[in-house]
Design a protein around this motif. Structure first.
Motif, PDB file in Angstrom:
ATOM      1  N   LYS A 121      10.490   6.534  26.770  1.00 46.05           N
ATOM      2  CA  LYS A 121      10.305   5.082  26.659  1.00 46.05           C
ATOM      3  C   LYS A 121      10.784   4.392  27.943  1.00 46.05           C
ATOM      4  O   LYS A 121      10.094   3.527  28.488  1.00 46.05           O
ATOM      5  N   HIS A 122      11.937   4.834  28.429  1.00 49.40           N
ATOM      6  CA  HIS A 122      12.505   4.261  29.658  1.00 49.40           C
ATOM      7  C   HIS A 122      11.585   4.542  30.861  1.00 49.40           C
ATOM      8  O   HIS A 122      11.359   3.673  31.709  1.00 49.40           O
ATOM      9  N   ALA A 123      11.039   5.765  30.916  1.00 44.33           N
ATOM     10  CA  ALA A 123      10.149   6.134  32.017  1.00 44.33           C
ATOM     11  C   ALA A 123       8.859   5.323  31.974  1.00 44.33           C
ATOM     12  O   ALA A 123       8.354   4.867  33.015  1.00 44.33           O
ATOM     13  N   VAL A 124       8.301   5.120  30.781  1.00 41.72           N
ATOM     14  CA  VAL A 124       7.074   4.327  30.636  1.00 41.72           C
ATOM     15  C   VAL A 124       7.327   2.882  31.051  1.00 41.72           C
ATOM     16  O   VAL A 124       6.499   2.264  31.734  1.00 41.72           O
ATOM     17  N   GLU A 125       8.484   2.351  30.654  1.00 44.07           N
ATOM     18  CA  GLU A 125       8.831   0.978  31.053  1.00 44.07           C
ATOM     19  C   GLU A 125       8.965   0.866  32.568  1.00 44.07           C
ATOM     20  O   GLU A 125       8.509  -0.115  33.177  1.00 44.07           O
ATOM     21  N   ALA A 126       9.593   1.872  33.189  1.00 41.70           N
ATOM     22  CA  ALA A 126       9.753   1.856  34.645  1.00 41.70           C
ATOM     23  C   ALA A 126       8.395   1.963  35.332  1.00 41.70           C
ATOM     24  O   ALA A 126       8.139   1.301  36.341  1.00 41.70           O
ATOM     25  N   LEU A 127       7.506   2.795  34.787  1.00 36.53           N
ATOM     26  CA  LEU A 127       6.165   2.942  35.344  1.00 36.53           C
ATOM     27  C   LEU A 127       5.400   1.622  35.265  1.00 36.53           C
ATOM     28  O   LEU A 127       4.683   1.252  36.211  1.00 36.53           O
ATOM     29  N   ALA A 128       5.595   0.896  34.186  1.00 34.74           N
ATOM     30  CA  ALA A 128       4.911  -0.399  34.017  1.00 34.74           C
ATOM     31  C   ALA A 128       5.399  -1.431  35.042  1.00 34.74           C
ATOM     32  O   ALA A 128       4.673  -2.367  35.380  1.00 34.74           O
ATOM     33  N   LYS A 129       6.599  -1.255  35.553  1.00 38.84           N
ATOM     34  CA  LYS A 129       7.162  -2.189  36.520  1.00 38.84           C
ATOM     35  C   LYS A 129       6.649  -1.949  37.947  1.00 38.84           C
ATOM     36  O   LYS A 129       6.841  -2.794  38.816  1.00 38.84           O
ATOM     37  N   LEU A 130       6.007  -0.806  38.175  1.00 37.55           N
ATOM     38  CA  LEU A 130       5.476  -0.515  39.516  1.00 37.55           C
ATOM     39  C   LEU A 130       4.302  -1.436  39.822  1.00 37.55           C
ATOM     40  O   LEU A 130       3.560  -1.833  38.917  1.00 37.55           O
ATOM     41  N   PRO A 131       4.090  -1.736  41.106  1.00 32.65           N
ATOM     42  CA  PRO A 131       2.884  -2.498  41.477  1.00 32.65           C
ATOM     43  C   PRO A 131       1.640  -1.716  41.076  1.00 32.65           C
ATOM     44  O   PRO A 131       1.641  -0.479  41.029  1.00 32.65           O
ATOM     45  N   LYS A 132       0.559  -2.429  40.779  1.00 31.23           N
ATOM     46  CA  LYS A 132      -0.660  -1.831  40.253  1.00 31.23           C
ATOM     47  C   LYS A 132      -1.177  -0.703  41.147  1.00 31.23           C
ATOM     48  O   LYS A 132      -1.558   0.359  40.645  1.00 31.23           O
TER      49      LYS A 132
END
Length: 185
Positions: A121-132
């Protein structure tokens, strides 16, 4: 143990007496070996079992009224020892097979499962924070398992540019995720 009837020679057979023991051995060895071998199907083991029966008779200083009585007693001892040996070998083989083919997969504890779930969950959230731009190359590389050339074709950029974006995406993702707290499998 046996009645005091005498052998054809007029005397009892004493397994502790060297002359009687030799006579007993010479007259019964091959028969006892055949019996033991048929049960255990191993020459060395059969020979050991027969010799053990002679040792038992000698140590107990067995006295037999006749050669036939001694032979029947030794047959019973060899048969029982051989059956015990064969049973033990079967149990050992079964135990060995069980250990050899036992399921060695590890099942995670409930605590580990919770940690993994939270980490994902934490990794997915961090991935979502990356620029597109960085997120899409990383998703295509790690989740779609595309190589750099294929990613370049999909996004319409050069292979070199894909490599740079993947490197930068991983670098930023690592900063977003505290590596010590995340358990990603």
């Amino acid at each position: 143990m046996f009645n005091n009837s005498v052998d054809s020679n007029g005397k009892l057979l004493n397994a502790a007496d060297p002359a009687d023991f030799r006579r007993l051995y010479d007259n019964t060895m091959m028969l006892l070996f055949k019996i033991a071998f048929r049960i255990v199907n191993d020459e060395d083991a059969a020979e050991d079992l027969v010799h053990d029966s002679y040792i038992k008779a000698n140590e107990k200083q067995m006295v037999f009224p006749s050669l036939d009585d001694a032979k029947f007693w030794l047959i019973r001892v060899v048969k029982n020892a051989s059956l015990n040996y064969a049973g033990r070998k079967t149990r050992e083989r079964t135990a060995y097979q069980k250990v050899l083919y036992e399921d060695t997969r590890k099942s995670d504890s409930g605590e580990t499962e919770v940690i993994k779930k939270e980490s994902r969950k934490h990794a997915v959230e961090a991935l979502a924070k990356l620029p597109k731009k960085l997120r899409e190359v990383l998703i295509l590389r790690e989740y779609a398992d595309l190589n750099y050339k294929e990613i370049g074709k999909v996004l319409g950029i050069t292979e070199g540019n894909v490599k740079i974006r993947v490197f930068r995406a991983r670098e930023q993702l690592q900063k977003l995720i505290d590596v010590g707290d995340v358990y990603v499998s």
